[in-house]
Design an enzyme around this catalytic site. Structure first.
Site, PDB file in Angstrom:
ATOM      1  CG  ASN A  44     -10.160   1.949  -7.654  1.00  6.60           C
ATOM      2  OD1 ASN A  44     -10.685   1.790  -8.409  1.00  6.60           O
ATOM      3  ND2 ASN A  44     -11.137   0.845  -6.479  1.00  6.60           N
ATOM      4  CD  GLU A  46      -8.281  -2.231  -4.223  1.00  7.06           C
ATOM      5  OE1 GLU A  46      -8.757  -3.064  -3.806  1.00  7.06           O
ATOM      6  OE2 GLU A  46     -10.041  -1.502  -3.718  1.00  7.06           O
ATOM      7  CB  CYS A  55      -7.187   7.050  -4.417  1.00  5.99           C
ATOM      8  SG  CYS A  55      -7.582   6.877  -3.096  1.00  5.99           S
ATOM      9  CD  GLU A  57     -10.464  10.430  -5.908  1.00  5.18           C
ATOM     10  OE1 GLU A  57     -10.120   8.882  -6.043  1.00  5.18           O
ATOM     11  OE2 GLU A  57     -11.748  10.859  -5.436  1.00  5.18           O
ATOM     12  CB  CYS A  91      -7.683  12.238  -3.399  1.00  2.00           C
ATOM     13  SG  CYS A  91      -7.157  10.217  -3.580  1.00  2.00           S
TER      14      CYS A  91
HETATM   15  N1  THU Z   1     -10.836   4.392  -3.051  1.00  3.76           N
HETATM   16  C1  THU Z   1     -10.651   5.690  -4.460  1.00  3.76           C
HETATM   17  O1  THU Z   1      -9.704   5.208  -5.657  1.00  3.76           O
HETATM   18  N2  THU Z   1     -10.974   6.828  -4.301  1.00  3.76           N
HETATM   19  C2  THU Z   1     -11.287   7.204  -3.592  1.00  3.76           C
HETATM   20  O2  THU Z   1     -11.884   8.967  -3.215  1.00  3.76           O
HETATM   21  C3  THU Z   1     -11.945   7.040  -1.881  1.00  3.76           C
HETATM   22  C4  THU Z   1     -11.009   5.667  -2.010  1.00  3.76           C
HETATM   23  C5  THU Z   1     -10.327   3.548  -3.617  1.00  3.76           C
HETATM   24  C6  THU Z   1      -8.922   2.747  -3.182  1.00  3.76           C
HETATM   25  C7  THU Z   1      -9.261   1.501  -2.776  1.00  3.76           C
HETATM   26  O3  THU Z   1      -9.145   1.015  -4.259  1.00  3.76           O
HETATM   27  C8  THU Z   1     -11.169   1.760  -2.668  1.00  3.76           C
HETATM   28  O4  THU Z   1     -10.949   3.115  -2.742  1.00  3.76           O
HETATM   29  C9  THU Z   1     -11.677   1.484  -0.746  1.00  3.76           C
HETATM   30  O5  THU Z   1     -10.281   2.436  -0.103  1.00  3.76           O
END
Ligand code: THU
Length: 129
Positions: A44, A46, A55, A57, A91
């Protein structure tokens, strides 16, 4: 679990170590296996403009698509969470673009594993026709 799936899980864990998540401090790693047995891992990412976060995925899928992948058959997911996480709704919809169904294995911070299918988590994805 096949050896390729085990390898994908290891790659997801390695990707999670590179998570860029200074705001949520929630690290996620994902690795997909394409139907031609290639593995693509990502984490992920941000942003200080929070809504721009991508995300793990989707990052994994997008990098696979850039290498010509159009069908995927497996998703390994790892997180720092107490729970075995499942992909967010956005996702799931993106995954459904590249798989009719899919095995999803999610491992939590204690190494516990849960297995899901895409159909179970998103029984009716959005379709244009
Ligand atoms: N996040 C993911 O990368 N995948 C998921 O399935 C759920 C959430 C990340 C997004 C963000 O950076 C952090 O987790 C918190 O939401």
């Amino acid at each position: 679990m096949s050896s390729l799936e085990e390898k994908a899980l290891e790659k997801a864990k390695a990707a999670m170590e590179n998570s860029y998540s200074p705001y949520s401090k929630f690290r996620v790693g994902a690795a997909i296996i394409s139907t031609d047995d290639r593995i693509f891992a990502a984490t992920n990412v941000e942003n200080r403009s929070y809504g721009l976060t991508v995300c793990a995925e989707r990052a994994a899928i997008f990098s696979a698509v850039a290498k010509g992948v159009r069908k995927i058959k497996y998703l390994a997911l790892v997180s720092d969470s107490e729970k075995c996480i499942t992909p967010c709704g956005a996702c799931l919809q993106v995954i459904s673009e590249f798989a009719n169904d899919l095995k999803i294995e999610s491992v939590n911070k204690n190494g516990q594993k849960e297995t899901f299918t895409l159909k179970q988590l998103l029984p009716r994805s959005f379709k244009l026709k």
